[in-house]
Design a protein around this motif. Sequence first.
Motif, mmCIF file in Angstrom:
data_model
loop_
_atom_site.group_PDB
_atom_site.id
_atom_site.type_symbol
_atom_site.label_atom_id
_atom_site.label_comp_id
_atom_site.label_asym_id
_atom_site.label_seq_id
_atom_site.Cartn_x
_atom_site.Cartn_y
_atom_site.Cartn_z
ATOM 1 N N ALA A 16 49.581 46.703 41.290
ATOM 2 C CA ALA A 16 48.444 46.521 40.667
ATOM 3 C C ALA A 16 47.902 45.147 41.410
ATOM 4 O O ALA A 16 46.540 44.933 41.340
ATOM 5 N N PRO A 18 45.890 42.432 43.687
ATOM 6 C CA PRO A 18 45.054 42.592 44.610
ATOM 7 C C PRO A 18 45.564 41.969 45.992
ATOM 8 O O PRO A 18 46.609 41.139 45.995
ATOM 9 N N PRO A 19 45.211 42.341 47.221
ATOM 10 C CA PRO A 19 45.428 41.740 48.337
ATOM 11 C C PRO A 19 45.296 40.248 48.210
ATOM 12 O O PRO A 19 44.417 39.415 47.599
ATOM 13 N N VAL A 20 46.118 39.253 48.732
ATOM 14 C CA VAL A 20 45.963 37.782 48.745
ATOM 15 C C VAL A 20 45.606 37.246 50.231
ATOM 16 O O VAL A 20 45.503 38.006 51.109
ATOM 17 N N PRO A 22 45.726 36.252 53.763
ATOM 18 C CA PRO A 22 46.766 36.658 54.639
ATOM 19 C C PRO A 22 47.596 35.344 54.749
ATOM 20 O O PRO A 22 48.838 35.704 54.797
ATOM 21 N N PHE A 264 55.075 29.889 38.267
ATOM 22 C CA PHE A 264 54.298 28.376 38.222
ATOM 23 C C PHE A 264 52.824 28.796 38.267
ATOM 24 O O PHE A 264 51.709 27.886 37.724
ATOM 25 N N MET A 265 52.274 30.187 38.652
ATOM 26 C CA MET A 265 50.908 30.146 38.924
ATOM 27 C C MET A 265 50.408 31.171 37.968
ATOM 28 O O MET A 265 49.337 30.959 37.286
ATOM 29 N N ASN A 266 51.204 32.368 37.635
ATOM 30 C CA ASN A 266 51.026 33.413 37.211
ATOM 31 C C ASN A 266 52.055 34.071 36.467
ATOM 32 O O ASN A 266 52.311 35.452 36.763
ATOM 33 N N ALA B 74 50.671 27.300 35.699
ATOM 34 C CA ALA B 74 50.334 28.488 35.086
ATOM 35 C C ALA B 74 48.754 28.674 34.735
ATOM 36 O O ALA B 74 48.044 28.183 35.482
ATOM 37 N N ARG B 78 45.291 27.501 36.830
ATOM 38 C CA ARG B 78 44.365 28.323 37.246
ATOM 39 C C ARG B 78 42.993 27.887 36.463
ATOM 40 O O ARG B 78 41.797 27.855 37.099
ATOM 41 N N GLU B 219 39.785 42.178 53.293
ATOM 42 C CA GLU B 219 41.154 42.289 53.419
ATOM 43 C C GLU B 219 41.679 43.620 53.681
ATOM 44 O O GLU B 219 42.399 43.800 54.651
ATOM 45 N N ARG B 222 40.845 44.550 57.120
ATOM 46 C CA ARG B 222 41.801 43.753 58.043
ATOM 47 C C ARG B 222 42.909 44.445 58.299
ATOM 48 O O ARG B 222 43.649 44.850 59.168
#
Lengths: 281, 224
Positions: A16, A18-20, A22, A264-266, B74, B78, B219, B222
């Motif tokens: 699911a 999304p593209p990150v 590149p 650490f981000m999500n 986290a 954000r 994206e 691309r």
Amino acid sequence: MTTTIDMDLPTTAPAAAPPVVPDTKPPAQETPVKIHVRGFDFYYGTTKVLHGITLKIPERQVTALIGPSGCGKSTFIRSINRMNDIIPDAHGEGTVEIDGRDIYATGTDVVALRRRVGMVFQKSNPFPKSIYDNIAYGLRIGGMHNRRELDEVVEKSLVRAALWDEVKDRLHSSALALSGGQQQRVCIARALAVDPEILLMDEPASALDPIATTKIEELIWDLKVNYTIVIVTHNMQQAARVSDRTAFFMLGRLVEYSDTRTVFMNPREKMTEDYVTGRFG
Amino acid sequence: MHRHFDQDIEELKDLLLRMGAMVEDAISESIRALLERDTALAEEVIRNDDRIDQMELEIDRRTLELIAKMQPAAVDLRFVAAIMKITPELERIADLAQDVCERAIELNREPQLKAMIAIPRLAQDAQTMVRQALDAFVRGDGDLARQVIAMDDSIDQQTEQSFRELLTYMLEDPRNISRAIRLTFIGKYFERMADGATNVCEMVVYLVEGKMIKHVHAEANRSR
């Protein structure tokens, strides 16, 4: 309850997602599994401290184990080279495979195992010997006595531990005279001297000042080219900085195991989020 | 430690909302100055823009301080990233309101070109998008953010329609050109405000869901 987080490697983003951007996307490549732990429980006497741990640790990457005190991460890391064997009444169940072979199988040569799986501890523990003898210790036990060979391996190990330039003129002085950070790197060099494949590090920088810590972290970065590294750390930023993958332990269970960026981000689990943001408890 | 951190986060959020309220005021007053041909009000909006710029600097300072001192992770990370991206969007939206006022003042020096129909609707819709983008941020509402993003297509169509209409005035009589061009600019300013609201909403989705949804089309093309 059994914790069954069994990530297939290489890590791929969930369907699911999304593209990150590149440039930040790691190239998809097969990362061989070095350590495969399956349904591993561990007991001190009758007390169960690890509950059905299942995870795959990739080769030549840094895997960080994080979690609050008493969550089982040190017990877990010590299970990877059977260091817990020396604790009376302690035993594990389940399998820990290195290169596909169960290290708990009957007939495993534990000494040979520990040569393949080196370990560095929180408190640097050089022997009360010279720097040279510290590094050469394991080699001599292994039967190497040729001076030229020993010289070569000692130098190579100290270079790899990023200590050679600092100690090359005093190899025969006591290792105990070095600074804390240097002593820790002597211990790393000593572990590297016997040419292990895996390096376990149990809070290797927690007793060091920021400069020595930075050196150890840079060293970890350099070492992962040749070694599979598993590191226990209480320093969350350190885990974020040095590791490729992070496993979050809690009350003896593996709560989340993912690439470090995700943790650490999500993070996927609320418990992980609470821990990494300091809202735990 | 985290209680102190939460307090810092709340203060930052509060500052951003105050800035948002000032930006909303700037938009609504710029619309009123334009429609009511009120030069004094337009000048006031232009003067007030300094306060919004100051607010942006204050938020930047506090955000950087928070990163340096707390090293957020986290959802906190954000949040801080969202604040850093949203603040300049708001500042730019306020600048656009200021631009609307500058063109309004110029238009007020001449008789009104025509009764405005397309532009007020466009302006109201852009204002709604900005307000709802801020609501989505306050409530942490990813669904609302996506709804706001979906409104942007209609804004683009309205801008195009307004331009076509103004073009007919220019073709009709060259003396209309300078006023029609100014009105075209104004349409474009409101369209850019809506784009700003869209960008804010993309960061709200990132904040809430951890998903970066901007440039998804680029994206997809691309990798095709």
